[in-house]
Enzyme design. Sequence first.
Site, PDB file in Angstrom:
ATOM      1  N   PRO A   9       0.795  -1.233   0.000  1.00  0.00           N
ATOM      2  CA  PRO A   9       0.000   0.000   0.000  1.00  0.00           C
ATOM      3  C   PRO A   9       0.827   1.283   0.000  1.00  0.00           C
ATOM      4  O   PRO A   9       1.811   1.396   0.727  1.00  0.00           O
ATOM      5  CB  PRO A   9      -0.830  -0.105   1.281  1.00  0.00           C
ATOM      6  N   ASN A  10       0.375   2.199  -0.830  1.00  0.00           N
ATOM      7  CA  ASN A  10       0.906   3.558  -0.962  1.00  0.00           C
ATOM      8  C   ASN A  10       2.216   3.627  -1.736  1.00  0.00           C
ATOM      9  O   ASN A  10       2.685   4.728  -2.036  1.00  0.00           O
ATOM     10  CB  ASN A  10       1.062   4.244   0.419  1.00  0.00           C
ATOM     11  N   ARG A  17       5.511  11.997  -3.022  1.00  0.00           N
ATOM     12  CA  ARG A  17       5.459  12.521  -1.657  1.00  0.00           C
ATOM     13  C   ARG A  17       6.642  11.932  -0.885  1.00  0.00           C
ATOM     14  O   ARG A  17       7.158  10.890  -1.225  1.00  0.00           O
ATOM     15  CB  ARG A  17       4.163  12.087  -0.939  1.00  0.00           C
ATOM     16  N   TYR A  22      11.679   8.304   0.800  1.00  0.00           N
ATOM     17  CA  TYR A  22      11.548   7.239  -0.202  1.00  0.00           C
ATOM     18  C   TYR A  22      12.200   7.567  -1.545  1.00  0.00           C
ATOM     19  O   TYR A  22      12.140   6.746  -2.463  1.00  0.00           O
ATOM     20  CB  TYR A  22      10.064   6.914  -0.404  1.00  0.00           C
ATOM     21  N   ASN A  73       7.812  -6.034  -0.941  1.00  0.00           N
ATOM     22  CA  ASN A  73       7.754  -4.880  -0.043  1.00  0.00           C
ATOM     23  C   ASN A  73       6.285  -4.744   0.352  1.00  0.00           C
ATOM     24  O   ASN A  73       5.486  -4.180  -0.388  1.00  0.00           O
ATOM     25  CB  ASN A  73       8.261  -3.609  -0.720  1.00  0.00           C
ATOM     26  N   ALA A  76       3.228  -1.006   4.828  1.00  0.00           N
ATOM     27  CA  ALA A  76       2.717  -0.997   6.211  1.00  0.00           C
ATOM     28  C   ALA A  76       2.189  -2.360   6.646  1.00  0.00           C
ATOM     29  O   ALA A  76       2.243  -2.698   7.837  1.00  0.00           O
ATOM     30  CB  ALA A  76       1.628   0.067   6.361  1.00  0.00           C
ATOM     31  N   HIS A  79       4.084  -4.750   9.067  1.00  0.00           N
ATOM     32  CA  HIS A  79       4.197  -4.577  10.507  1.00  0.00           C
ATOM     33  C   HIS A  79       3.040  -5.181  11.299  1.00  0.00           C
ATOM     34  O   HIS A  79       3.146  -5.298  12.520  1.00  0.00           O
ATOM     35  CB  HIS A  79       4.341  -3.083  10.830  1.00  0.00           C
ATOM     36  N   ASP A  86       0.580 -15.380   6.976  1.00  0.00           N
ATOM     37  CA  ASP A  86       0.142 -16.724   6.582  1.00  0.00           C
ATOM     38  C   ASP A  86       0.438 -16.987   5.111  1.00  0.00           C
ATOM     39  O   ASP A  86       0.807 -18.114   4.743  1.00  0.00           O
ATOM     40  CB  ASP A  86      -1.351 -16.895   6.852  1.00  0.00           C
ATOM     41  N   GLU A  97      12.616 -10.004   1.350  1.00  0.00           N
ATOM     42  CA  GLU A  97      11.889  -8.843   1.871  1.00  0.00           C
ATOM     43  C   GLU A  97      12.695  -7.595   1.558  1.00  0.00           C
ATOM     44  O   GLU A  97      13.907  -7.554   1.810  1.00  0.00           O
ATOM     45  CB  GLU A  97      11.719  -9.000   3.389  1.00  0.00           C
ATOM     46  N   HIS A  99      12.767  -3.181   1.708  1.00  0.00           N
ATOM     47  CA  HIS A  99      12.202  -1.894   2.124  1.00  0.00           C
ATOM     48  C   HIS A  99      13.112  -0.790   1.612  1.00  0.00           C
ATOM     49  O   HIS A  99      14.348  -0.922   1.669  1.00  0.00           O
ATOM     50  CB  HIS A  99      12.092  -1.787   3.646  1.00  0.00           C
ATOM     51  N   SER A 101      13.264   2.395   2.808  1.00  0.00           N
ATOM     52  CA  SER A 101      13.890   2.951   4.015  1.00  0.00           C
ATOM     53  C   SER A 101      14.323   1.767   4.886  1.00  0.00           C
ATOM     54  O   SER A 101      14.113   0.608   4.511  1.00  0.00           O
ATOM     55  CB  SER A 101      12.874   3.820   4.766  1.00  0.00           C
ATOM     56  N   ARG A 106      13.802   3.764  11.976  1.00  0.00           N
ATOM     57  CA  ARG A 106      12.854   4.869  12.012  1.00  0.00           C
ATOM     58  C   ARG A 106      12.242   5.005  13.408  1.00  0.00           C
ATOM     59  O   ARG A 106      12.231   4.053  14.191  1.00  0.00           O
ATOM     60  CB  ARG A 106      11.800   4.673  10.912  1.00  0.00           C
ATOM     61  N   ARG A 111       7.152   0.220  13.368  1.00  0.00           N
ATOM     62  CA  ARG A 111       7.936  -0.197  12.181  1.00  0.00           C
ATOM     63  C   ARG A 111       9.054  -1.189  12.536  1.00  0.00           C
ATOM     64  O   ARG A 111       9.752  -1.689  11.656  1.00  0.00           O
ATOM     65  CB  ARG A 111       8.562   1.013  11.493  1.00  0.00           C
TER      66      ARG A 111
HETATM   67  O1  CA2 Z   1      10.657   1.658   3.473  1.00  0.00           O
HETATM   68  C1  CA2 Z   1       9.776   0.968   2.944  1.00  0.00           C
HETATM   69  O2  CA2 Z   1       9.876   0.489   1.807  1.00  0.00           O
HETATM   70  C2  CA2 Z   1       8.461   0.732   3.698  1.00  0.00           C
HETATM   71  O3  CA2 Z   1       8.023  -0.603   3.408  1.00  0.00           O
HETATM   72  C3  CA2 Z   1       7.495   1.747   3.144  1.00  0.00           C
HETATM   73  C4  CA2 Z   1       6.146   1.732   3.854  1.00  0.00           C
HETATM   74  C5  CA2 Z   1       6.318   1.824   5.360  1.00  0.00           C
HETATM   75  O4  CA2 Z   1       5.063   1.651   5.990  1.00  0.00           O
HETATM   76  C6  CA2 Z   1       7.268   0.762   5.871  1.00  0.00           C
HETATM   77  O5  CA2 Z   1       7.448   0.970   7.258  1.00  0.00           O
HETATM   78  C7  CA2 Z   1       8.611   0.865   5.193  1.00  0.00           C
HETATM   79  C8  CA2 Z   1       5.289   2.928   3.404  1.00  0.00           C
HETATM   80  C9  CA2 Z   1       5.100   3.031   1.932  1.00  0.00           C
HETATM   81  C10 CA2 Z   1       4.503   4.360   1.609  1.00  0.00           C
HETATM   82  O6  CA2 Z   1       5.107   4.805   0.421  1.00  0.00           O
HETATM   83  C11 CA2 Z   1       4.991   6.113   0.083  1.00  0.00           C
HETATM   84  C12 CA2 Z   1       5.799   6.543  -0.922  1.00  0.00           C
HETATM   85  C13 CA2 Z   1       5.756   7.853  -1.307  1.00  0.00           C
HETATM   86  C14 CA2 Z   1       4.878   8.730  -0.697  1.00  0.00           C
HETATM   87  C15 CA2 Z   1       4.058   8.279   0.304  1.00  0.00           C
HETATM   88  C16 CA2 Z   1       4.113   6.960   0.694  1.00  0.00           C
END
Ligand code: CA2
Length: 142
Positions: A9-10, A17, A22, A73, A76, A79, A86, A97, A99, A101, A106, A111
């Site tokens: 997601p996202n 953003r 990121y 990846n 969220a 976590h 599963d 896996e 990520h 970041s 963090r 996280r």
């Molecule tokens: O660092 C990563 O790849 C994460 O998996 C990214 C997730 C975060 O919840 C994990 O803790 C670490 C969040 C992805 C959101 O991605 C965005 C990218 C650009 C702008 C907004 C959100």
Amino acid sequence: MRVLVLNGPNLGRLGRRQPEIYGSTTHAELADLCVGWGAGLGLEVEVRQTNHEGEMLDWLNAAADDGAPVVLNAAAWTHYSYAILDACAQLTAPLVEVHISDPRQRPEDFRHHSVVTPYAVEVVAGHGVDGYRIALERVAGG
Ligand code: CA2
């Protein structure tokens, strides 16, 4: 070898953003990079992103049935999702896996735990989008 790169997601918002966390590469650019890195490693890479957990579960279940390696990846969901846990537990081919970041560095406590890690042959975190190249190298290396 066919490899699935699955983004949660996202991550479709990459490059739009929070570039300080990121980076500035968009998801479409990341997908192109992964396909190119994969080709250089002799891998046929397919990159997908979803904001819908059920869709991700369907993809992981299909990968389990197909015996396909996965670079995941789960964003969220990493976590807290026991459904993702599963699904990862059923995979037979290597799961890496990744990520962008490093969630463990963090400040938010939530996280610092991953439901994916117990099922991963490797965790690549904190290398930006280059982490996907490292993950694909790990898959190609067996
Ligand atoms: O660092 C990563 O790849 C994460 O998996 C990214 C997730 C975060 O919840 C994990 O803790 C670490 C969040 C992805 C959101 O991605 C965005 C990218 C650009 C702008 C907004 C959100």
